[in-house]
Design an enzyme around this catalytic site. Structure first.
Site, short mmCIF file in Angstrom:
data_model
loop_
_atom_site.label_atom_id
_atom_site.label_comp_id
_atom_site.label_asym_id
_atom_site.label_seq_id
_atom_site.Cartn_x
_atom_site.Cartn_y
_atom_site.Cartn_z
N HIS A 53 0.87 -1.18 0.00
CA HIS A 53 0.00 0.00 0.00
C HIS A 53 0.90 1.23 0.00
O HIS A 53 1.60 1.49 0.98
CB HIS A 53 -0.91 0.02 1.22
N ASP A 177 -7.69 1.64 2.36
CA ASP A 177 -7.26 2.60 3.37
C ASP A 177 -8.21 3.77 3.60
O ASP A 177 -8.13 4.40 4.64
CB ASP A 177 -5.86 3.12 3.04
#
Length: 999
Positions: A53, A177
């Site tokens: 990420h 996220d």
């Protein structure tokens, strides 16, 4: 040797097969899911998802993250991650990996050799390096405007299409996220053609319930307007956010023990780790419905040394699967989100349906992530203005043809602003949750994009207006600064309208203390006034020239302004001192509205809709919540992400205000001074059906040791029964209920923050008969904490970090050293009946989102653009207006002779019935545009990366029944394009520019 020969031959045949599959991708024969790994039908299959990420800015800037600079802030280097992952995949053909942030991948891709690019193409077409989501960034879902989200997804997905063909097209959305999830975002993803949607963050109470009820996966019906399954999207909640299970993190950034498989080593730990893995797999399976589960093997900026991760995962897979000979029924494999989704689809189960959204998000009892709805309000406004300017830039690049890109003003381009706007959609950008130096960099990228677009706009205006001028962009009008209008004896004001409807607009420009004459495009004088605006904190004033203007659809009008040789008289507007007794209330009104102010307090006390005979007592004032710094029961403080007031009742900024009344033929204003750092102008222009509240807040004082969260609150007598309504990313409206969640029983622990919701464009309350609406000019947090009341948070200045990783308090600097940020914004207040509200309020919201762009031209002789071409003072890119329900969402250059065109029906099914606006609408595109002719039209999915006629999605059975496969694509006749309520249709148009514009 023979074994090696056969291995090489098999590998060669594999590559040939993949090449054949990829060759078929362009004509729709590529079957993405055929490349998925085999699973064991009789076992629990654990799909390991190696991923990284990579935030597009957060603690470091975009470039710092990519290059690995400033590792003293955070150790992260994306270029090394991609280098390492590709090498690791090439070393072992069983390995798989997904990548998400295309802005980083594009940076990296353009720096690779042709050989490495070909190797990556092979990995992609083998299904071993897969892209998920595919947007330029992983955008926020609360503070983004839907059109900007579409733009950034279009940019990323089409980079993948151009680079890898259909092999590279992501099949799943991956928003692991963002801090809460909007229904509109899911609807957009479905319309882009995604088969499923994965995310990691949801309310801790909601997640606990879902685990117990085995409802971690379901179908999200993301629109109440679009016919199912058009906006249906299978949605999966990941079990560990996006992190690995505890003790199974094998990155260089982790400290977990590696898998030591040498029995002779004193560090040998295979038995314990394998038993642990089998146990957590079995426990996790209890929360999901099929014999397939996922484990996310990666986290923030992982895989810089991919060998560490993959070497341990290789061992894990081998050792766990070896237990099958001992009776284990668990099978573990390298996989991807798309391949996991494929297995769920083959299970052919009936899934429950969700129809609301996932806001607000809380990860603990006092930890509501609702502060970021407002954090960094100036950046949020700059982003919204930049979206508008990008649309202006895109449109003029099309309307002016090749002359827009290269002309007398240099080489202009929309590309840089398009990319900067895409970056700004990241979930730590427009959300306001980055470090200050990163927020500065987001603004820097936008400013650089503006510069290149200003060149393009200048070229286009000169071409379309047949006159070369010295164009000036006054980018500081929000603080009443424009050197040209303040000093010039003569200048031109060019009003460009990016909407497909004619607009009227009141132009306001700072000028000198003189009288002025204003002439419209036909040379006729128009009414104008110079009014005196008090300067904040001084006895000086700033004169402003105001005059009414109009511009045709997708076009411009040029107004000439000349300074007269007489100065304006000294202003003596009606003023009412604080708390002074008066013979009557202060009133401003036009032909549609009347606003009445209490003569004793100076505060708004009543609004009257004169057309409908509606009168509603409404008071408005500013308040502030004292930001919590944590307490004995819970240490959580208010910060960039978290909103947590230390009391449920806010402090009034002031019970009375100093007022100043301005009245003339063109505007009526009440200037309210609440304090040295908070003021407001309430105004009405002729013909205006809304009350405009222009507020200025800051620098918010903190010397008293209190962080402050400033709200504007409206109080009425409407009986709203705990309900209020907010938009979802600027589109569909959702009902909110105080202290309530539609799908689970809420234990409310924060009665203020737990009732805040994102407001992208509007919030309203109603008693079923009367509706009070407030439109915003940027994303803000809002709520109705008691019946008849609604509030919007406009500014935040805080003293503590909220311990969510950013590591600094939200203390935005102002212009001077040690000063705080001053923010100016607008709220538009509308009062209507429920029957009449939808039409006017939604149309007004669109007019605000794409307000006219003002460009000035300095004095001097106009130079003809080409010999013999007369100058134009007015231009329209359309031969006729579009109907009110139809919005021209996108007009952008796609190729040398191709245009991207999106049309949108802006009304919901039950809206606008009083004016017949919620019915299907048919428009004729054949001869709509004056600047070009459409030769051929091809309809695509929303992000323009798939031809609609060839696009298909996985089908899902739902508990609500109904169709499981989408209706066939409507027939395409350019002379009769029909839009259903809330429908967006996207086209690629092959065009020929008209000779008049092709210069």
């Amino acid at each position: 040797m023979a074994a090696g020969f056969w291995a090489r031959l098999l590998l060669r045949l594999w590559f040939l097969a993949v090449a054949f599959l990829c060759a078929g991708a362009e004509d729709g024969r590529f079957d993405y899911y055929e490349l998925c790994p085999a699973t064991q039908p009789s076992m629990l299959n654990v799909h390991l998802l190696p991923h990284t990420h990579d935030d597009v800015g957060w603690l470091k800037t975009v470039d710092q993250y990519f290059y690995g600079a400033r590792n003293d802030i955070q150790h992260a280097g994306v270029q090394y991650i991609l280098d390492s992952v590709v090498s690791a995949l090439l070393a072992n053909k069983s390995r798989r990996f997904i990548y998400v942030e295309i802005v980083f991948f594009s940076y990296w891709w353009n720096k690779q050799t042709a050989q490495r690019q070909q190797e990556v193409r092979q990995l992609v077409c083998q299904g071993r390096f897969q892209f998920a989501n595919g947007g330029w960034v992983m955008n926020d879902e609360a503070t983004t405007y839907y059109a900007a989200s579409i733009d950034q997804m279009t940019l990323g997905l089409n980079f993948l299409k151009d680079t890898f063909g259909d092999c590279g097209r992501p099949r799943v959305a991956w928003h692991i996220d963002p801090f809460g999830h909007s229904r509109e975002q899911a609807s957009l993803f479905a319309q882009m053609g995604f088969d499923g949607y994965f995310f990691g963050r949801l309310d801790y109470q909601d997640k606990k319930r879902r685990e117990i009820q085995r409802e971690m996966e379901q179908v999200w019906r993301a629109s109440v307007n679009l016919q199912p399954p058009h906006a249906d999207l299978f949605t999966s909640v990941l079990p560990n956010g996006y992190n690995p299970p505890p003790d199974l993190c094998w990155d260089m950034l982790c400290s977990d023990y590696p898998l030591v498989d040498d029995p002779d080593s004193p560090e040998y730990n295979v038995k314990g780790l394998i038993n642990y893995f089998l146990n957590i797999s079995a426990i996790q399976a209890q929360h999901y419905r099929t014999n397939h589960i996922v484990m996310t093997m990666g986290s923030d900026f992982h895989y810089e040394n991919a060998n560490m991760w993959f070497k341990n995962l290789d061992k894990l897979i081998q050792l766990v699967n070896a237990q099958q000979s001992n009776g284990s029924s668990i099978n573990v494999l390298y996989s991807t989100p798309a391949c996991y989704l494929w297995e769920l689809n083959k299970a052919n189960l009936t899934w429950s349906v969700k129809q609301d959204d996932f806001f607000p998000y809380a990860d603990g009892p006092h930890q509501f992530w609702t502060g970021y709805f407002t954090s960094r309000p100036a950046l949020k406004r700059y982003e919204r203005l930049s979206h508008k300017f990008l649309q202006v830039c895109n449109q003029l690049e099309v309307l002016a043809g090749p002359a827009a890109s290269v002309g007398s003003y240099g080489q202009g381009s929309s590309a840089r602003l398009r990319q900067a706007m895409a970056v700004a959609q990241h979930h730590d950008a427009v959300s306001g949750t980055s470090k200050q130096h990163v927020a500065n960099d987001y603004a820097r990228q936008l400013a650089a994009g503006w510069e290149e677009c200003q060149v393009l706009v200048s070229n286009a205006l000169a071409s379309l207006g047949s006159s070369k001028k010295d164009f000036v962009f006054c980018n500081q009008l929000n603080i009443s600064v424009c050197p040209l209008s303040q000093t010039a004896n003569h200048f031109q004001a060019i009003l460009y309208n990016p909407l497909a409807w004619t607009i009227t607009w009141t132009v306001r420009l700072p000028v000198g203390a003189w009288a002025y004459n204003v002439r419209d495009p036909s040379g006729q004088s128009v009414p104008s006034e110079v009014i005196d605006i008090p300067a904040k904190g001084s006895e000086n004033s700033h004169p402003e020239l105001i005059f009414p203007a109009s511009a045709p659809p997708l076009g411009f009008s040029i107004y000439s302004v000349t300074r007269l040789s007489v100065r304006t008289p000294q202003f003596r507007d009606c003023c009412s001192p604080p708390m002074a007794q008066s013979s009557g209330p202060l009133v401003i009104q036009n032909e549609h509205l009347r606003a009445i102010f209490d003569p004793n307090t100076g505060l708004l006390q009543e609004i009257e809709n004169l057309d409908l005979g509606l009168r509603l007592p409404v008071s408005q004032s500013f308040y502030w919540y004292n930001a919590s710094t944590g307490d004995i029961t819970h240490p959580q403080a208010s910060g960039a992400y978290i909103f947590r007031p230390d009391k449920t009742k806010p402090f009034p900024l002031r019970h009375w205000v100093n007022t100043r009344l301005v009245k003339n033929a063109l505007v009526q204003e009440v200037h309210q001074n609440f304090s040295a750092w908070c003021s407001q102008v309430v105004r009405l222009y002729p013909g205006q059906r809304h009350l405009e509240l222009e507020w200025t807040v800051g620098p918010v004082p903190i010397r008293d040791g209190f962080g402050k969260e400033i709200i504007s609150r409206f109080d009425s007598q409407l009986k709203t029964n705990g309900r209020f309504y907010t938009d979802s990313n600027g589109r569909e409206i959702l009902e909110r209920r105080r202290d309530y969640r539609p799908t689970w029983d809420l234990n409310q622990t924060e009665p203020v923050a737990g009732n805040y919701y994102p407001v992208s464009s509007r919030i309203y309350i109603t008693d079923g008969q009367v509706q009070l609406t407030v439109l915003t000019d940027r994303s803000q947090g809002g709520s109705s904490l008691r019946d008849g009341s609604l509030e919007l948070m406009v500014h935040r200045r805080l003293l503590m970090d909220d311990n969510r990783g950013v590591g600094e308090a939200l203390l935005e600097p102002g212009d001077g050293p040690g000063t705080g940020l001053v923010v100016r914004g607008r709220h538009l207040v509308l009062l209507d009946t429920v029957e009449t509200a939808a039409a006017g309020h939604r149309l007004q919201a669109q007019r605000e989102a794409l307000a006219p762009q003002l460009v000035l031209a300095s004095p001097g002789q106009d130079v003809p653009y080409s010999p013999g071409s007369p100058a134009r003072t007015q231009f329209s890119g359309l031969r006729r207006e579009l109907p009110p329900p139809v919005h021209l969402l996108t007009l952008a250059l796609w190729g040398p002779s191709t245009v991207l065109l999106r049309l949108e029906h802006i009304f919901e099914r039950e809206e606008g019935r009083a004016f017949n606006l919620s019915q299907p609408v048919t428009v004729d595109l054949q001869d709509l545009f004056s600047a070009f002719t459409i030769n051929r039209l091809e309809e695509t999915t929303l992000a323009a990366d798939q031809t609609l006629s060839k696009a298909s999605r996985l089908q899902w059975r739902t508990s609500m029944g109904g169709p499981t496969s989408p209706h066939p694509a409507p027939s395409l006749d350019p002379s009769a394009v029909t839009l259903q309520p809330m429908e967006i249709r996207t086209f690629l148009a092959s065009v020929t520019w008209s000779e008049a514009w092709h210069r």
